[in-house]
Each structure stands twice: as structure tokens, then as C-alpha cells.
Write an enzyme that holds these catalytic residues in place. Structure first.
Site, PDB file in Angstrom:
ATOM      1  CG  HIS A  78      -1.989   1.152   1.383  1.00 53.63           C
ATOM      2  ND1 HIS A  78      -2.728   1.268   0.402  1.00 53.63           N
ATOM      3  CD2 HIS A  78      -1.949   2.108   2.368  1.00 53.63           C
ATOM      4  CE1 HIS A  78      -3.394   2.415   0.844  1.00 53.63           C
ATOM      5  NE2 HIS A  78      -2.877   2.877   1.869  1.00 53.63           N
ATOM      6  CD  GLN A  80       7.494   0.757  -2.114  1.00 51.36           C
ATOM      7  OE1 GLN A  80       7.976   1.428  -1.226  1.00 51.36           O
ATOM      8  NE2 GLN A  80       8.021   0.851  -3.384  1.00 51.36           N
ATOM      9  CG  ASP A  81      -0.959   2.005  -5.165  1.00 53.85           C
ATOM     10  OD1 ASP A  81      -0.832   2.056  -6.041  1.00 53.85           O
ATOM     11  OD2 ASP A  81      -2.047   2.197  -4.590  1.00 53.85           O
ATOM     12  CG  HIS A  82      -0.551   5.943  -0.680  1.00 53.51           C
ATOM     13  ND1 HIS A  82      -1.527   7.085  -0.848  1.00 53.51           N
ATOM     14  CD2 HIS A  82      -1.415   4.958   0.025  1.00 53.51           C
ATOM     15  CE1 HIS A  82      -2.687   6.613  -0.486  1.00 53.51           C
ATOM     16  NE2 HIS A  82      -2.500   5.455   0.062  1.00 53.51           N
TER      17      HIS A  82
END
Length: 107
Positions: A78, A80-82
Site C-alpha cells: 500500500h 509503495q502504491d501511494h
């Protein structure tokens, strides 16, 4: 909360702040305030560096044969996605600033 979780939350927080500044910059473009937009994008870039430093530290820990390996978790994915989307948003908004400024200057 573990130290690793705190670091991961640091990535999420910095990425969110960075993305927020980038979208503030986009609102400045609507007002034709390109100088203000660029200043906000620079703030976004500086905040993003905080996330990058944490990410780099975690990657180095993972690569160190002597260190305890951080666990891969949904929270880390999560984060890394942000981080990735905050960088993408800033890059796209920087390009939009250039496009709109050039268009306005050409009128």
C-alpha cells in the site's frame, strides 16, 4: 506499532502530503498562477524525498545479508502504491503547468 510499521506509515504520510501539494499546484494553474504552482511542486518534490529516504533504507536493509529482512506486507505494498502515484501525479502536473503556461503565453 513496530518500527517497520512506523517507517511504512511514514512513506504513506509523505506520499500523501506530496500528492496533496501537487494537486494544490494544479489548482494554481486554474488561476494562471504558474509561479505559485511551481513553488508547490517544489514543496511536493521535497516531501517526496522523505518517502524516498525511508524506502531506500528499507531496500538497503533487505539487501544486507547481515540485517533482519523486513517482512513484505499488504501495508508495505500500500505504501509503495501511494509513493508511486504521488510521483506520477507530480510529474503529470509539472507537465500540465508547462503546457498551460506555454498556451497562455502564446495567446
Amino acid at each position: 506499532m513496530t518500527e517497520l510499521e512506523q517507517q511504512i506509515i511514514g512513506i504513506i504520510s509523505a506520499a500523501g502530503d506530496s500528492k496533496g501539494k501537487a494537486f494544490e499546484a494544479l489548482r494554481k494553474v486554474k488561476e494562471s498562477d504558474y509561479e505559485g504552482a511551481r513553488a508547490l511542486l517544489e514543496e511536493s518534490r521535497k516531501i517526496d524525498l522523505e518517502a524516498h529516504k525511508i524506502q531506500t533504507k528499507l531496500i538497503q536493509s533487505e539487501m544486507d545479508p547481515e540485517a533482519e529482512k523486513p517482512e513484505l506486507s499488504l501495508l508495505m505494498v500500500h505504501a509503495q502504491d501511494h509513493y508511486m502515484t504521488s510521483q506520477l501525479a507530480r510529474d503529470v502536473i509539472e507537465a500540465l503547468v508547462d503546457v498551460f503556461e506555454a498556451k497562455e503565453g502564446g495567446n
